[in-house]
Every structure is written in structure tokens, then in C-alpha cells.
Design a protein around this motif. Structure first.
Motif, PDB file in Angstrom:
ATOM      1  N   VAL A 105      -7.614  -3.092  -0.416  1.00  0.00           N
ATOM      2  CA  VAL A 105      -8.003  -4.394   0.149  1.00  0.00           C
ATOM      3  C   VAL A 105      -8.083  -4.293   1.664  1.00  0.00           C
ATOM      4  O   VAL A 105      -9.043  -4.778   2.275  1.00  0.00           O
ATOM      5  CB  VAL A 105      -7.023  -5.503  -0.282  1.00  0.00           C
ATOM      6  N   LYS A 106      -7.128  -3.628   2.282  1.00  0.00           N
ATOM      7  CA  LYS A 106      -7.135  -3.460   3.739  1.00  0.00           C
ATOM      8  C   LYS A 106      -8.364  -2.663   4.184  1.00  0.00           C
ATOM      9  O   LYS A 106      -8.972  -2.964   5.209  1.00  0.00           O
ATOM     10  CB  LYS A 106      -5.846  -2.814   4.211  1.00  0.00           C
TER      11      LYS A 106
ATOM     12  N   ALA B  67      -2.858  -7.647  -5.575  1.00  0.00           N
ATOM     13  CA  ALA B  67      -1.551  -7.203  -5.091  1.00  0.00           C
ATOM     14  C   ALA B  67      -1.357  -5.705  -5.296  1.00  0.00           C
ATOM     15  O   ALA B  67      -0.827  -5.014  -4.424  1.00  0.00           O
ATOM     16  CB  ALA B  67      -0.441  -7.981  -5.793  1.00  0.00           C
ATOM     17  N   ARG B  68      -1.795  -5.202  -6.422  1.00  0.00           N
ATOM     18  CA  ARG B  68      -1.606  -3.793  -6.761  1.00  0.00           C
ATOM     19  C   ARG B  68      -2.431  -2.862  -5.866  1.00  0.00           C
ATOM     20  O   ARG B  68      -2.066  -1.718  -5.656  1.00  0.00           O
ATOM     21  CB  ARG B  68      -1.993  -3.566  -8.218  1.00  0.00           C
ATOM     22  N   HIS B  69      -3.539  -3.370  -5.333  1.00  0.00           N
ATOM     23  CA  HIS B  69      -4.461  -2.522  -4.572  1.00  0.00           C
ATOM     24  C   HIS B  69      -4.543  -2.926  -3.100  1.00  0.00           C
ATOM     25  O   HIS B  69      -5.613  -2.964  -2.509  1.00  0.00           O
ATOM     26  CB  HIS B  69      -5.845  -2.562  -5.216  1.00  0.00           C
TER      27      HIS B  69
ATOM     28  N   GLU C 157      -2.721 -14.804   1.108  1.00  0.00           N
ATOM     29  CA  GLU C 157      -1.786 -13.924   1.820  1.00  0.00           C
ATOM     30  C   GLU C 157      -2.075 -12.453   1.539  1.00  0.00           C
ATOM     31  O   GLU C 157      -1.872 -11.595   2.396  1.00  0.00           O
ATOM     32  CB  GLU C 157      -0.343 -14.228   1.427  1.00  0.00           C
ATOM     33  N   LEU C 158      -2.550 -12.162   0.339  1.00  0.00           N
ATOM     34  CA  LEU C 158      -2.835 -10.784  -0.062  1.00  0.00           C
ATOM     35  C   LEU C 158      -4.204 -10.302   0.410  1.00  0.00           C
ATOM     36  O   LEU C 158      -4.574  -9.165   0.151  1.00  0.00           O
ATOM     37  CB  LEU C 158      -2.727 -10.649  -1.581  1.00  0.00           C
ATOM     38  N   GLY C 159      -4.961 -11.163   1.072  1.00  0.00           N
ATOM     39  CA  GLY C 159      -6.225 -10.716   1.644  1.00  0.00           C
ATOM     40  C   GLY C 159      -7.486 -11.328   1.082  1.00  0.00           C
ATOM     41  O   GLY C 159      -8.590 -10.976   1.507  1.00  0.00           O
ATOM     42  N   ALA C 160      -7.360 -12.239   0.130  1.00  0.00           N
ATOM     43  CA  ALA C 160      -8.557 -12.888  -0.405  1.00  0.00           C
ATOM     44  C   ALA C 160      -9.139 -13.837   0.641  1.00  0.00           C
ATOM     45  O   ALA C 160      -8.406 -14.541   1.325  1.00  0.00           O
ATOM     46  CB  ALA C 160      -8.223 -13.662  -1.678  1.00  0.00           C
TER      47      ALA C 160
END
Length: 105
Positions: free
Chosen positions: A52-53, A46-48, A76-79
């Protein structure tokens, strides 16, 4: 402790394990050409989010160590795949294989 466990699991599976500081760039990650990129927690993921994008352009799937309760949020955060606690060697191997097969198709 979790980083040490992941290192042991990776080495046992025949993978090299490399830990990078938070200041590593997506270009540096691309140069390594990793099989997977692992975040140690959903909070780090979440912090990064900007990082991640940037990583989504790589072939390497993004894995995150998380609990069942946080699994939907991690996705949802990209994992691409979650390593659920408590993590066993078999779970680790299955996650790496499943994540790499599904990402590369």
C-alpha cells in the motif's frame, strides 16, 4: 462473489477490470496505469501495508470494500476512499469518480 460484482460494475461503467494475484509488484500496477486500485477488504489492506505504501506514489487512488464500522480504520491504513457494504452500482460509480477527482487535484 465481491470480485465478480466489482467486475460487472466496472464494465457497466466503461472501465476494464483486472484482477491481480497477491504477488503483483507496484511496478506492474504502475505499468497498467489504473484509474483506481481496489482492495476487497480492510483485512487485505492491513495485511499488505508495505505494498500500500508503494502504491501511494501512483496517481491511482486506493479504494477498499468495507463496512461503515471499519471505514475509519481503512482510511488509517491508506485507503483514499471506501466502498461501503452493501455496495450498489451507483455507490461504486460515485466512489470511483470522487476518488479519482480528489486524488488527481
Amino acid at each position: 462473489m465481491l470480485g465478480y460484482l466489482l467486475k460487472r460494475y466496472a464494465e457497466r461503467g466503461g472501465y476494464q477490470f483486472r484482477v491481480n494475484a497477491e504477488s503483483v509488484s507496484s511496478r506492474e500496477i504502475a505499468d497498467i496505469n489504473p484509474v483506481v486500485v481496489i482492495f476487497l477488504s480492510t483485512e487485505l489492506l492491513a495485511r499488505h501495508q508495505t505494498f500500500v505504501k508503494e502504491l501511494t506514489s501512483l496517481e491511482a487512488p486506493i479504494l477498499v470494500c468495507t463496512s461503515v464500522v471499519e471505514e475509519a480504520r481503512a482510511i488509517e491504513l491508506g485507503a483514499d476512499y471506501c466502498l461501503l457494504h452493501p455496495l450498489t452500482y451507483d455507490d461504486f460509480q460515485t466512489a470511483v469518480v470522487n476518488a479519482t477527482v480528489s486524488k488527481r487535484i
